[in-house]
Design an enzyme around this catalytic site. Structure first.
Site: not given
Ligand SMILES: NC(=O)c1ccc[n+]([C@@H]2O[C@H](COP(=O)([O-])OP(=O)(O)OC[C@H]3O[C@@H](n4cnc5c(N)ncnc54)[C@H](O)[C@@H]3O)[C@@H](O)[C@H]2O)c1
Length: 389
Positions: A111, A212
């Protein structure tokens, strides 16, 4: 362009001439079993990269290449200190090794973090300087998107570097990895339902989706297709309103506390890491926790608290591996169908972990670590068989 090892001048000997960090500070969002220092954890290689003119300050951490080149995204984040950035790189790279191992990939775990505000500091020169550092590792580390970096950025990095995934579709990339991340989380949830309730169906179950964004909103779609009932929350009211607009049948909780107070069957953390802390676990009505967020367990011991309360926890790095499966597929010339089939296997892997946890009398998070370590050791060892010249 300079490699900066000022913090760790006394160490040497790791592959590629880079130095191993020995003082990472305190881990942020650490997985439950994460060690607190690089020397304890045995990272193979940690590289500090600096290009003063473009403002690039990056750390590339390679935890393991036992199964193949290390793959993991680049996080661009305004870390308050270099220690915080290093701790994040160490924890995230280790988690990638475990994630890639259990996803059945022939890839190790790495990473990178870029220290800075992506909105203010990102530039073509900075990304290309970063690409040159990644290239200089000769393929030991393959990068991808993470928080603060996007497919368009990877296209720029790829102008200096062959070891890049997560590029845009027109450039041969896999595009938005959240598509298969959500598929994997959904499959992990079905596996948890089958383990706990005897059937994989989620019909009629009340699922709370925390966050979401890219992953969470896609998960909501899968849940509704499966006739689950859905309640969501998001700190960004606009994001929640948008999902409600698309799916008027769902419910929006006004806060995370309000979400947790609902009589949930399943909680799906899809926002930030560290969400499962003592208070949350004590208050939880859900019998299953399965979501996309990385590093959900706030501290070591939470996995046991969950198990003691009879809550089945589907380990985060197991069920959210669909995204890395999607981008890893680029290395063989991207096929969505092939990647989707592999992401669907998360159902079987999750079931296997629950079975092992029962068999060995440990929480699923511990069983997942054991299974990943077993694959890294057993398959990684095969490289010792000399193939001739
Ligand atoms: N995108 C991917 O392919 C992927 C892959 C593996 C893991 N992840 C993990 O999944 C999670 C979400 O990723 P994503 O790509 O959807 O990110 P994103 O930024 O698109 O979505 C995150 C959402 O969570 C909301 N949020 C932030 N803090 C919050 C809280 N305290 N309570 C409620 N909502 C909150 C944000 O407003 C946002 O809408 C992250 O932890 C990321 O590391 C993502």
């Amino acid at each position: 362009m300079t490699n900066v090892f000022a913090r760790f001048p006394q160490h040497s000997g790791s592959p590629g001439g880079a130095r191993v960090a020995d003082d990472p500070g305190h881990p942020r969002e650490a997985p439950a079993s994460a060690p607190s220092t690089a020397s304890q954890s045995g990272h193979e290689q940690v590289v500090f990269c600096q290009d003063v003119q473009s403002g690039l300050r990056a750390i590339i951490a390679i935890y393991s290449t036992a199964l193949g080149p290390s793959l993991g995204g680049t996080r661009f984040y305004p870390y308050p200190t270099e220690d915080a950035a290093l701790a994040d790189a160490l924890n995230l790279s280790r988690a990638m090794a475990y994630k890639n191992a259990l996803a059945g990939l022939d890839l190790g775990g790495g990473k990178a973090v870029i220290i800075g505000d992506p909105h203010r500091d990102k530039s073509e020169a900075l990304l290309r300087a970063y690409g040159r550092f990644v290239q200089s590792l000769g393929g030991r580390y393959i990068t991808a998107c993470d928080i603060g970096t996007y497919s368009e950025d990877m296209d720029i990095v790829a102008r200096e570097c062959r070891y890049v995934t997560g590029r845009t579709v027109p450039n041969g990339g896999a595009g938005d990895s959240s598509i298969l991340t959500a598929v994997g989380v959904f499959q992990g949830m079905r596996a948890a339902a089958q383990h706990l309730w005897g059937e994989a169906s989620l019909a009629g179950r009340l699922v709370g989706v925390e966050g979401v964004g890219k992953v969470g909103h896609r998960l909501v779609e899968h849940l509704l297709e499966a006739d689950a009932r859905v309640v969501i929350c998001d700190v960004n009211a606009e994001a929640a309103a948008q999902v409600l607009g698309q799916h008027p049948g769902i419910e929006v909780a006004e806060s995370r506390t309000a979400l947790l107070a609902r009589p949930l069957d399943i909680l799906a953390p899809c926002a930030m890491g560290g969400t499962l802390d003592d208070g949350t676990v004590a208050a939880l009505s859900a019998r299953i926790v399965c979501g996309g967020a990385n590093n959900q367990l706030a501290h070591p011991g939470i996995e046991k608290m969950l198990a003691d309360r009879g809550i089945l926890y589907a380990p985060d790095y197991v069920v959210n591996a669909g995204g890395v499966v999607q981008v890893a597929d680029e290395l063989a010339g991207f096929s969505f169908e092939r990647a989707a089939a592999r992401a669907a296997e998360i159902f079987t892997t999750t079931k296997k972990i629950f079975a092992l946890a029962d068999e060995e009398g440990v929480p699923p998070a511990v069983a997942a670590d054991r299974l990943a370590e077993r694959r890294m050791a057993e398959v990684g060892r095969l490289r010792g068989i000399w193939l001739g010249s």
